[in-house]
Motif scaffolding. Structure first.
Motif, PDB file in Angstrom:
ATOM      1  N   SER A   1      14.034   7.566  44.868  1.00  0.00           N
ATOM      2  CA  SER A   1      14.232   8.649  43.898  1.00  0.00           C
ATOM      3  C   SER A   1      14.758   8.017  42.616  1.00  0.00           C
ATOM      4  CB  SER A   1      15.209   9.671  44.448  1.00  0.00           C
ATOM      5  OG  SER A   1      16.394   9.032  44.857  1.00  0.00           O
ATOM      6  N   ALA A   2      14.613   8.748  41.509  1.00  0.00           N
ATOM      7  CA  ALA A   2      15.072   8.178  40.239  1.00  0.00           C
ATOM      8  C   ALA A   2      15.523   9.275  39.302  1.00  0.00           C
ATOM      9  CB  ALA A   2      13.932   7.383  39.592  1.00  0.00           C
ATOM     10  N   GLY A   3      16.618   9.000  38.594  1.00  0.00           N
ATOM     11  CA  GLY A   3      17.152   9.959  37.611  1.00  0.00           C
ATOM     12  C   GLY A   3      17.650  11.229  38.265  1.00  0.00           C
ATOM     13  N   SER A   4      18.227  11.120  39.469  1.00  0.00           N
ATOM     14  CA  SER A   4      18.501  12.309  40.287  1.00  0.00           C
ATOM     15  C   SER A   4      19.755  13.091  39.902  1.00  0.00           C
ATOM     16  CB  SER A   4      18.700  11.878  41.744  1.00  0.00           C
ATOM     17  OG  SER A   4      17.588  11.171  42.196  1.00  0.00           O
ATOM     18  N   SER A   5      19.662  14.410  40.076  1.00  0.00           N
ATOM     19  CA  SER A   5      20.845  15.271  40.076  1.00  0.00           C
ATOM     20  C   SER A   5      20.906  15.918  41.459  1.00  0.00           C
ATOM     21  CB  SER A   5      20.686  16.356  39.014  1.00  0.00           C
ATOM     22  OG  SER A   5      21.523  17.448  39.330  1.00  0.00           O
ATOM     23  N   THR A   6      22.136  16.105  41.977  1.00  0.00           N
ATOM     24  CA  THR A   6      22.251  16.705  43.319  1.00  0.00           C
ATOM     25  C   THR A   6      22.910  18.079  43.259  1.00  0.00           C
ATOM     26  OG1 THR A   6      24.384  15.691  43.837  1.00  0.00           O
ATOM     27  CG2 THR A   6      22.426  14.405  44.379  1.00  0.00           C
TER      28      THR A   6
END
Ligand code: SAM
Ligand code: SF4
Length: 457
Positions: free
Chosen positions: A324-329
């Motif tokens: 994954s890349a540039g993730s917000s959770t």
């Protein structure tokens, strides 16, 4: 359903007999793994005991196996959190019901489309929808509506889902909405630990969770994503149990895990667990990833931003095939991340590089970023995918589609990566020894340059 395919007694026996293989025995296991036949429980347990320099050999072998099956491509995706409302109380999770501090939010399908559009504008084409367990806010009907709204309203080509276990009818609803992989981690296969970690809510039922993949497959979802949450119990036990689970699915449905994720337990605001019961240190973690690649040569191995940039970059060449890349959770976290009322994150992200920075790192490791979603749309899924992979044919599609989707990204994003990216595409093309294939790809690259999009093989 009978869930005795997780045989704790057998796992404990294998673990007791396991010894770190040395010299010719280690070579023998690694040579067998390189034939892509996978590994049984005993070999896997032995490899997990290896320490010191020998670990490097295992990681190098994992890198070679990954390249042989998937080529140099690394698939890129992003999570899209739909809801952090949850009726469960998993001790380790910031979304748990008992976390009274948490700011809760559930996206409407329209809000989810806006988040998806923001991710599409960054360059993402494959998203993983994530949500807590809630009978109304994360029902199958609500997820299916959201899936359809995103396909209609954003340039996203495949949506995978990570949600609670469903009934066969509900899985069928998602299958009909056109999802790709349905992902559920067992968290821990160890029944006693499972009971402690999941004290209330539907998730406290181990059997309902461990039988979810069977129901998904019966409903026609060919591609399932599996995993355990490392840190809850002995990682060696968990991996052997995961292999038993996958063997059961292969036997019953002809397809095992399409992907295996390797989440390591991370601090989460509002979690009830103060201390990680069975920490997996960095060296053990690298070994875990490499051994999984040897044991399951055809599974996509997924590494998320739960790991640091350094760890992720290192494992790109030791078996990992998707990141994954540039993730917000947090739900709404891509458009609304700085607001004071931003919803709570599920856990702390350890790699906060943006997409472009991750792509640069992937290229820097000699790999090719891929936004490919072709297999899910060309019926190369489930048992068909495994048959094709077993004949060594994944490379026929993976590399060309990586080049085509990366080219598309470079055309559409003026972010300083173009020159480097074009060079990587040219070098990869030069490495293909089949003129017909090269022509096929070059023809499509030219079409992309002229403005055509979503070109795949
Ligand atoms: N609610 C669904 C479920 O529990 O299966 C799906 C979404 S849940 C948000 C996704 C996964 O996040 C869980 O399966 C768990 O393995 C992982 N997770 C939860 N808390 C975590 C933490 N503190 N650190 C790392 N991963 C975590
Ligand atoms: Fe809810 Fe999933 Fe978090 Fe458990 S892991 S509290 S089920 S969101």
């Amino acid at each position: 359903m009978n869930t005795l395919f997780i045989d704790e007694r057998r796992i404990n026996e294998v673990m007791q007999e396991a010894r770190p293989p040395k010299g010719s025995r280690l070579r023998d296991i690694l040579e067998r793994a390189e034939t892509l036949s996978g590994l049984g429980l005993a070999d896997t347990a032995d490899l997990l005991m290896v320490t010191g320099e020998d670990r490097l050999q295992i990681m190098e072998t994992a890198g070679r196996i990954k390249r042989r099956v998937y080529g140099d491509r690394i698939v890129i995706f992003a999570p899209l959190y739909l809801s952090n409302e949850c009726s469960n109380n998993c001790l380790y999770c910031g979304f748990r019901h008992g976390n009274e501090e948490a700011v809760r939010r559930s996206l409407t399908p329209e809000e989810a489309v806006r988040e998806a559009q923001a991710l599409a504008a960054m360059g993402h084409r494959r998203l993983l929808l994530v949500c807590g367990e809630h009978s109304r806010l994360s029902s199958a009907a609500r997820i299916a509506d959201t899936v359809q709204a995103i396909y209609a309203g954003a340039d996203i080509r495949r949506l995978h889902v990570n949600a609670a276990p469903l009934s066969i009818d509900d899985f069928r609803m998602l299958q009909e909405a056109g999802i790709g992989v349905f992902q559920i981690f067992q968290e821990t296969y160890h029944r006693k630990t499972y009971a402690v970690m999941h004290p209330s809510g539907r998730k406290s039922d181990y059997n309902w969770r461990v039988s979810a993949m069977d129901r998904a497959m019966k409903a026609g979802i060919g591609d399932v994503g599996m995993g355990v949450l490392f840190g809850l119990y002995d990682h060696r036990f968990e991996i052997l149990a995961l292999l038993q689970h996958i063997a059961h699915l292969r036997q019953s449905f002809g397809a095992g895990a399409h992907t295996v994720s390797v989440p390591r337990l991370r601090p989460a605001a509002g979690a009830a667990l103060q201390k990680i019961p069975y920490p997996v240190d960095d060296e053990q973690f690298k070994l875990v990833v490499a051994v999984l690649r040897l044991a399951l040569p055809y599974a996509g191995i997924v590494l998320t931003t739960r790991e640091s940039a350094g760890m992720r970059d290192e494992l790109l060449t030791a078996g990992v095939s998707q990141i994954s890349a540039g993730s917000s959770t947090s739900p709404g976290g891509y458009l609304d991340k700085d607001s004071e009322t931003a919803a709570v994150d599920q856990f702390k992200v350890y790699d906060d590089r943006n997409l472009k920075e991750v792509l640069e790192a992937v290229c820097g490791k000699g790999c090719i970023p891929s936004f490919c979603t072709a297999c899910y749309r060309s019926e190369r899924t489930g048992a068909r995918f495994f048959k094709m992979a077993g004949k060594g044919r994944t490379g026929d599609f993976c590399l060309p589609n990586a080049l085509l989707t990366f080219k598309e990204y470079l055309q559409d994003h003026d972010d300083g990566l173009k020159e480097r990216g074009e060079e990587i595409i040219r070098t990869a093309l030069n490495g293909i020894n089949d003129e017909l294939v090269t022509d096929l790809i070059e023809n499509r690259l030219a079409r992309i340059e002229k403005g055509e999009r979503d070109v795949f093989i």
